[in-house]
Design a protein around this motif. Sequence first.
Motif, PDB file in Angstrom:
ATOM      1  N   ASN A  73       0.748  -1.309   0.014  1.00 40.16           N
ATOM      2  CA  ASN A  73       0.047   0.131  -0.028  1.00 40.16           C
ATOM      3  C   ASN A  73       0.812   1.268  -0.067  1.00 40.16           C
ATOM      4  O   ASN A  73       0.430   2.187  -0.416  1.00 40.16           O
ATOM      5  N   SER A 115      -5.346  -7.933 -13.065  1.00 29.91           N
ATOM      6  CA  SER A 115      -5.398  -6.503 -13.583  1.00 29.91           C
ATOM      7  C   SER A 115      -6.048  -6.512 -14.977  1.00 29.91           C
ATOM      8  O   SER A 115      -6.636  -5.417 -15.454  1.00 29.91           O
ATOM      9  N   ASN A 125      -5.854   0.133 -11.243  1.00 29.85           N
ATOM     10  CA  ASN A 125      -5.791  -0.750 -10.072  1.00 29.85           C
ATOM     11  C   ASN A 125      -5.417  -2.367 -10.469  1.00 29.85           C
ATOM     12  O   ASN A 125      -6.231  -2.573 -11.410  1.00 29.85           O
ATOM     13  N   SER A 127      -5.499  -6.124  -8.300  1.00 27.19           N
ATOM     14  CA  SER A 127      -5.671  -6.791  -7.215  1.00 27.19           C
ATOM     15  C   SER A 127      -4.582  -7.939  -7.049  1.00 27.19           C
ATOM     16  O   SER A 127      -4.283  -8.732  -7.975  1.00 27.19           O
ATOM     17  N   GLU A 137      -5.579  -4.061  -2.900  1.00 23.94           N
ATOM     18  CA  GLU A 137      -5.946  -3.171  -4.334  1.00 23.94           C
ATOM     19  C   GLU A 137      -4.688  -2.430  -4.458  1.00 23.94           C
ATOM     20  O   GLU A 137      -4.176  -1.352  -3.759  1.00 23.94           O
TER      21      GLU A 137
END
Length: 147
Positions: A73, A115, A125, A127, A137
Amino acid sequence: MELILKQDVQNLGFKDDVVTVKNGYGRNYLIPQGFAVLATPSAKKVLAENLKQKAHKEQKLVDDANKIAEALNALEIKISAKAGGEKLFGSITNANISEALASNGHSIDKKFITSGIVKRIGKYNASVRLHRNVVVELPYEIIAEKA
């Protein structure tokens, strides 16, 4: 037909899941290929005992996956590709995203990244499945390569 999966089967379930499938699919594909076994009462008892023993190890794997998820992230992924205007010459696939993550120190196999195929410059984005319970994500950007 109820079966116990011996390994992950895409679009069906994960290892040690009890799934219900049509008779032909189970009898002609899953069982002969070694992907599943019949879910008899005794097999279900053995599975329950194995799952109880694996619970502690599983929690450690989930914790590790959550740490990797936090690290992902924080990443800002930029993938450069040759482009003519807004359109790419070629496409960006899960393999390209996997390579970009590897260059940032996170080795994740392309089969765990979802994707789609991207053919234009912009922000997208993807996954990333780190564990059966941990899906991240991942935002990434496609930029034009400077010639």
